[in-house]
Scaffold this active site. Structure first.
Site, PDB file in Angstrom:
ATOM      1  N   ALA A  73     -25.306 -38.052   1.895  1.00 19.32           N
ATOM      2  CA  ALA A  73     -26.280 -38.845   2.862  1.00 19.32           C
ATOM      3  C   ALA A  73     -28.177 -38.646   2.250  1.00 19.32           C
ATOM      4  CB  ALA A  73     -26.662 -36.794   3.498  1.00 19.32           C
ATOM      5  N   ASN A  74     -28.892 -38.711   3.298  1.00 17.72           N
ATOM      6  CA  ASN A  74     -30.150 -38.985   2.603  1.00 17.72           C
ATOM      7  C   ASN A  74     -31.272 -38.318   3.140  1.00 17.72           C
ATOM      8  OD1 ASN A  74     -30.519 -39.831   5.509  1.00 17.72           O
ATOM      9  ND2 ASN A  74     -29.386 -41.676   5.861  1.00 17.72           N
ATOM     10  N   ARG A  75     -32.133 -37.911   3.062  1.00 17.47           N
ATOM     11  CA  ARG A  75     -33.491 -38.085   3.567  1.00 17.47           C
ATOM     12  C   ARG A  75     -33.648 -37.217   4.259  1.00 17.47           C
ATOM     13  NH1 ARG A  75     -34.069 -39.075  -2.158  1.00 17.47           N
ATOM     14  NH2 ARG A  75     -33.789 -37.732  -3.960  1.00 17.47           N
ATOM     15  N   ALA A 125     -31.035 -42.016  10.408  1.00 18.27           N
ATOM     16  CA  ALA A 125     -30.888 -42.967   8.862  1.00 18.27           C
ATOM     17  C   ALA A 125     -29.608 -42.552   9.114  1.00 18.27           C
ATOM     18  CB  ALA A 125     -31.833 -42.358   8.131  1.00 18.27           C
TER      19      ALA A 125
END
Length: 418
Positions: A228-230, A294
């Site tokens: 995942a990402n932030r 994102a």
């Protein structure tokens, strides 16, 4: 129509208190366990400056009392069409005209059927037949009743007649072991819908459809781990809300986030890039696409069915990655391509150069490029500083709150479509 548009926030924000100032709302409460929510709805509407005049059906009085409703509304509660006191000046006609908006919450299957067929055998149905005001209906009933063909026909008839519908929502019912579509929309959602209906500000995107993606995607490694990402989803959610405020019919496709769904927006929740792509393409054609999410660039080629165990003395299990679908590029070159495609470029270096390259490769009309390096605090933060990149220009915006970035972008989209 308000289609399953959700608002998860449960708190009152003092800055919104006067959004319904001087507005008169006639609230019709019909029978059902959801009638208890009408008490909170009265409070929410009055907090926002509205005056509320309640009408209760006989069935509603089996669930909440006129005394409780009157205490919260601060006035008389109307219950009977043959009341000598209330009808001495043709009271049901006066009620039908002397307001800015009529809300039916909860709207039972019975009352919806009466509305659809023009029946007027009690005060609530007579008022609804006599009114020429905007009407907002919040259905609430057992899922099987909502799914029944007569109810579906009645709901479609009401929509065709210009009645606005919010919900019902999916969830647990009052009956044990019952779940599905049938829960009344929450009072804050209904209040937000009322604000939207009574908002007289210009709607340059009225009649336009928009698809917005937001948040991260989660790509499973095994049942407990993922890539995942932030991304918090704040910027994408704010853009969806801003487009809706300008009149667009907005579908938001959101990855896993912890923030509330925005007001007045149809929100679809997904986990992976593949699910997000399917949700987006299934809602084409549209006038506008704003791809803010994102999306993870890669996923595990084959995720494990069971948790991958760490074995003493053994090297970590290798992760074989494969490329995820490129949602922006797919939309930018789709046979049902929206009239205006906006992409986002979250960069940590060479922001303008990478944004220009993305504009050309992805088939977008605009790229919103920003620096998401850790020191900027943009990822997960409340502010953003973006550059709007088109074929002919780069417009650098100052540091702004994400809500203001969203409204400026929505206004820019409206201007380009005009």
């Amino acid at each position: 129509m308000f289609k399953n548009k959700t608002l998860a926030s449960g708190h009152f924000e003092s800055g919104r208190a006067m959004e319904l100032k001087d507005k008169r709302i006639l609230l019709i409460i019909s029978g059902g366990i959801a009638a208890y929510k009408s008490l909170d709805l009265i409070r929410r509407l009055r907090e926002r400056g509205a005056s509320v005049r309640p009408v209760m059906t006989r069935a509603a009085q089996e669930f909440v009392t006129p005394l409780a409703v009157g205490a919260l509304s601060g006035g008389h509660v109307y219950t009977e069409i043959f009341s000598r006191e209330d009808e001495q000046d043709v009271g049901h006609i006066r009620l039908a005209r002397d307001a800015d908006l009529v809300i039916v919450a909860p709207a039972s299957a019975d009352l919806m059927a009466k509305m659809a067929h023009g029946m007027a055998d009690d005060l609530a149905s007579a008022v609804l037949l006599a009114t020429d005001l905007p009407v907002l209906v919040a259905p609430a009933m057992n899922p099987k009743m909502w799914a029944a063909p007569p109810t579906k026909r009645n709901a479609e008839t009401l929509k065709a007649d210009g009645i606005h519908v919010i919900g019902p929502m999916v969830g647990e019912m009052a009956e044990s072991n019952e779940a599905g579509a049938g829960r009344m929309a929450e009072p804050l959602q209904i209040a937000a819908a009322a604000i939207a209906l009574l908002d007289a500000s210009p709607k340059p995107l009225a009649g336009k459809t928009a698809i917005v993606t937001s948040g991260p995607t989660h790509e499973p490694i095994d049942p407990v781990r993922y890539i995942a990402n932030r991304s918090s989803g704040r910027q994408g959610h704010a853009i969806a809300a801003a487009l809706a405020k300008l009149g667009a019919d907005v579908t938001l496709v959101s990855g896993p986030v912890t923030i509330p769904d925005p007001d007045g927006v149809t929100t679809l929740h997904v986990e992976t890039a593949a699910e997000m792509l399917e949700a987006v393409t299934s809602h084409l054609p549209a006038d506008i696409a704003v791809m803010v999410a994102a999306v993870a660039d890669w996923r595990v080629a084959s995720s494990a069915d069971q948790k991958i165990k760490k074995m003493p003395g053994e090297a970590p299990a290798p992760l074989m990655l494969t490329e995820n679908p490129d949602i922006l590029k797919t939309v930018g070159h789709h046979e049902k391509r929206p009239r205006l495609v906006v992409g986002f470029a979250a960069e940590t270096q060479n922001v303008e150069e990478n944004g220009r390259s993305k504009l050309q490769r992805k088939g977008a009309d605009l790229i919103v490029a920003n620096d998401v390096s850790p020191q900027t605090g943009v990822m997960g933060g409340m502010r953003n500083q973006v550059k709007i990149i088109s074929e002919t220009a780069i417009d650098a915006w100052p540091d702004l709150g994400k809500d203001e970035v969203a409204m400026r972008l929505a206004e820019l989209i409206a201007a380009r479509l005009a």
